[in-house]
Design an enzyme around this catalytic site. Structure first.
Site, PDB file in Angstrom:
ATOM      1  N   HIS A 100       8.513  -5.784   6.491  1.00 56.95           N
ATOM      2  CA  HIS A 100       9.156  -6.941   7.132  1.00 56.95           C
ATOM      3  C   HIS A 100       8.934  -6.953   8.637  1.00 56.95           C
ATOM      4  O   HIS A 100       8.525  -5.964   9.230  1.00 56.95           O
ATOM      5  CB  HIS A 100      10.661  -7.000   6.814  1.00 56.95           C
ATOM      6  N   GLU A 129      22.479  -9.156   7.941  1.00 58.78           N
ATOM      7  CA  GLU A 129      21.050  -9.450   7.938  1.00 58.78           C
ATOM      8  C   GLU A 129      20.625 -10.221   6.699  1.00 58.78           C
ATOM      9  O   GLU A 129      21.233 -10.098   5.642  1.00 58.78           O
ATOM     10  CB  GLU A 129      20.235  -8.163   8.093  1.00 58.78           C
ATOM     11  N   GLN A 159      13.066 -10.416   8.288  1.00 64.32           N
ATOM     12  CA  GLN A 159      14.446  -9.924   8.343  1.00 64.32           C
ATOM     13  C   GLN A 159      15.118 -10.534   9.573  1.00 64.32           C
ATOM     14  O   GLN A 159      14.708 -10.272  10.705  1.00 64.32           O
ATOM     15  CB  GLN A 159      14.465  -8.400   8.429  1.00 64.32           C
ATOM     16  N   HIS A 197      11.602  -5.747  15.699  1.00 68.86           N
ATOM     17  CA  HIS A 197      10.840  -4.607  15.171  1.00 68.86           C
ATOM     18  C   HIS A 197       9.874  -5.054  14.089  1.00 68.86           C
ATOM     19  O   HIS A 197       9.993  -6.146  13.550  1.00 68.86           O
ATOM     20  CB  HIS A 197      11.768  -3.507  14.641  1.00 68.86           C
ATOM     21  N   GLU A 245       9.635   0.530  12.125  1.00 72.25           N
ATOM     22  CA  GLU A 245      10.469   1.044  11.039  1.00 72.25           C
ATOM     23  C   GLU A 245       9.579   1.443   9.871  1.00 72.25           C
ATOM     24  O   GLU A 245       8.525   0.828   9.646  1.00 72.25           O
ATOM     25  CB  GLU A 245      11.451  -0.068  10.618  1.00 72.25           C
TER      26      GLU A 245
HETATM   27  C1  V0V Z   1      14.765  -1.009  23.128  1.00 73.54           C
HETATM   28  N1  V0V Z   1      13.542  -0.966  23.668  1.00 73.54           N
HETATM   29  C2  V0V Z   1      12.696  -1.635  22.903  1.00 73.54           C
HETATM   30  C3  V0V Z   1      13.480  -2.120  21.818  1.00 73.54           C
HETATM   31  N2  V0V Z   1      14.752  -1.707  21.982  1.00 73.54           N
HETATM   32  N3  V0V Z   1      11.392  -1.877  23.013  1.00 73.54           N
HETATM   33  C4  V0V Z   1      10.817  -2.611  22.044  1.00 73.54           C
HETATM   34  N4  V0V Z   1      11.512  -3.122  20.978  1.00 73.54           N
HETATM   35  C5  V0V Z   1      12.825  -2.888  20.844  1.00 73.54           C
HETATM   36  N5  V0V Z   1      13.486  -3.385  19.803  1.00 73.54           N
HETATM   37  C6  V0V Z   1      13.174  -0.318  24.946  1.00 73.54           C
HETATM   38  C7  V0V Z   1      14.032  -0.852  26.073  1.00 73.54           C
HETATM   39  O1  V0V Z   1      13.469  -2.014  26.625  1.00 73.54           O
HETATM   40  C8  V0V Z   1      14.035   0.299  27.036  1.00 73.54           C
HETATM   41  O2  V0V Z   1      12.852   0.313  27.791  1.00 73.54           O
HETATM   42  C9  V0V Z   1      14.035   1.520  26.127  1.00 73.54           C
HETATM   43  O3  V0V Z   1      13.463   1.076  24.872  1.00 73.54           O
HETATM   44  C10 V0V Z   1      15.438   2.056  25.892  1.00 73.54           C
HETATM   45  O4  V0V Z   1      16.186   0.968  25.396  1.00 73.54           O
HETATM   46  P1  V0V Z   1      17.744   0.719  25.619  1.00 73.54           P
HETATM   47  O5  V0V Z   1      17.945  -0.744  25.753  1.00 73.54           O
HETATM   48  O6  V0V Z   1      18.293   1.637  26.667  1.00 73.54           O
HETATM   49  O7  V0V Z   1      18.316   1.093  24.193  1.00 73.54           O
HETATM   50  P2  V0V Z   1      18.591   2.497  23.541  1.00 73.54           P
HETATM   51  O8  V0V Z   1      17.714   3.570  24.087  1.00 73.54           O
HETATM   52  O9  V0V Z   1      20.056   2.701  23.534  1.00 73.54           O
HETATM   53  O10 V0V Z   1      18.142   2.145  22.044  1.00 73.54           O
HETATM   54  C11 V0V Z   1      16.837   1.819  21.703  1.00 73.54           C
HETATM   55  C12 V0V Z   1      16.609   2.345  20.279  1.00 73.54           C
HETATM   56  C13 V0V Z   1      17.717   1.756  19.396  1.00 73.54           C
HETATM   57  C14 V0V Z   1      15.207   1.922  19.840  1.00 73.54           C
HETATM   58  C15 V0V Z   1      16.679   3.896  20.285  1.00 73.54           C
HETATM   59  O11 V0V Z   1      17.625   0.344  19.421  1.00 73.54           O
HETATM   60  C16 V0V Z   1      17.682   2.224  17.963  1.00 73.54           C
HETATM   61  O12 V0V Z   1      18.188   3.290  17.629  1.00 73.54           O
HETATM   62  N6  V0V Z   1      17.065   1.427  17.044  1.00 73.54           N
HETATM   63  C17 V0V Z   1      16.946   1.792  15.636  1.00 73.54           C
HETATM   64  C18 V0V Z   1      18.012   1.153  14.815  1.00 73.54           C
HETATM   65  C19 V0V Z   1      17.938  -0.354  14.830  1.00 73.54           C
HETATM   66  O13 V0V Z   1      17.239  -0.955  15.634  1.00 73.54           O
HETATM   67  N7  V0V Z   1      18.761  -1.012  13.930  1.00 73.54           N
HETATM   68  C20 V0V Z   1      18.807  -2.441  13.824  1.00 73.54           C
HETATM   69  C21 V0V Z   1      17.917  -2.907  12.737  1.00 73.54           C
HETATM   70  P3  V0V Z   1      12.870   0.360  29.379  1.00 73.54           P
HETATM   71  O14 V0V Z   1      13.662  -0.822  29.817  1.00 73.54           O
HETATM   72  O15 V0V Z   1      13.524   1.675  29.690  1.00 73.54           O
HETATM   73  O16 V0V Z   1      11.418   0.313  29.768  1.00 73.54           O
HETATM   74  S1  V0V Z   1      18.570  -2.428  11.159  1.00 73.54           S
HETATM   75  C22 V0V Z   1      17.297  -2.698  10.011  1.00 73.54           C
HETATM   76  O17 V0V Z   1      16.134  -3.028  10.440  1.00 73.54           O
HETATM   77  C23 V0V Z   1      17.615  -2.566   8.670  1.00 73.54           C
HETATM   78  C24 V0V Z   1      18.988  -2.279   8.205  1.00 73.54           C
HETATM   79  C25 V0V Z   1      16.574  -2.723   7.619  1.00 73.54           C
HETATM   80  O18 V0V Z   1      15.429  -3.003   7.918  1.00 73.54           O
HETATM   81  O19 V0V Z   1      16.919  -2.582   6.410  1.00 73.54           O
HETATM   82 CO    CO Z   2      14.400  -3.688   9.568  1.00 69.69          CO
END
Ligand code: V0V
Ligand code: CO
Length: 146
Positions: free
Chosen positions: A7, A43, A60, A84, A135
């Site tokens: 996705h 979602e 998604q 993502h 992912e």
């Molecule tokens: C953050 N950054 C990204 C980003 N999110 N870059 C590209 N795409 C994204 N989506 C960058 C951000 O601009 C910063 O860069 C740096 O990473 C640190 O970001 P932050 O804003 O300080 O955020 P953090 O570090 O607290 O968290 C970022 C992470 C977090 C990726 C670690 O979002 C995470 O744990 N994601 C995984 C879980 C998730 O996204 N769940 C929702 C979807 P600069 O500014 O420092 O350069 S759930 C899902 O998909 C499901 C259930 C499914 O598919 O079934």
């Molecule tokens: Co997802």
């Protein structure tokens, strides 16, 4: 092996309005909606096509249910848009993640977590993937209802 795009995840502020946009504009009507408390989202998975490995490809749409969730943080910083990409594996998602970690890419979780429709998921850090939050998905086999 990674065998499909599972996705594309899109952050939105109003899930019902986003689902309606994709229905009205493109005719995507195969929609599954659920809440994932752990990830802090409500979602919708909009099925686009079946894939050759027995899985499928979805859009998604993700709406935050908490202010401290990753999607809420992303929306505050970037607004709505692509959040993502997710690759589907035909094998075990943990083995897939470990193989990628061995190449020096940070995997976010020590063990897979629960994703949409009973899938097992993990994430790769965007800073190690050219700015793309990535992912990995192990879908529930179709025979089990997906
Ligand atoms: C953050 N950054 C990204 C980003 N999110 N870059 C590209 N795409 C994204 N989506 C960058 C951000 O601009 C910063 O860069 C740096 O990473 C640190 O970001 P932050 O804003 O300080 O955020 P953090 O570090 O607290 O968290 C970022 C992470 C977090 C990726 C670690 O979002 C995470 O744990 N994601 C995984 C879980 C998730 O996204 N769940 C929702 C979807 P600069 O500014 O420092 O350069 S759930 C899902 O998909 C499901 C259930 C499914 O598919 O079934
Ligand atoms: Co997802």
């Amino acid at each position: 092996m990674l065998t499909r795009i599972d996705h594309i995840g899109i952050a939105c502020r109003d899930l019902d309005a986003a689902v309606e946009f994709y229905r009205r504009t493109y005719g995507f009507t195969d929609v599954h909606i659920e809440v994932n408390e752990e990830q802090g989202v409500r979602e919708a998975m909009l099925k686009i096509n079946d894939a050759g490995d027995g899985g499928a490809t979805y859009l998604q749409l993700l709406e935050p249910i908490r202010d401290d969730s990753p999607i809420a943080k992303f929306l505050a910083k970037n607004g709505e848009g692509v959040h993502h990409i997710a690759f589907g594996t035909d094998g075990d998602v943990q083995e897939e993640a470990e193989g990628i970690a061995a190449k020096g890419v940070r995997v976010l979780y020590d063990a897979p977590r629960r994703g949409s429709m009973g899938s097992r998921i993990n994430f790769l850090h965007p800073k190690d993937c050219g700015g793309v939050l990535t992912e990995l998905v192990q879908a529930v086999p179709k025979t089990a209802g997906r």
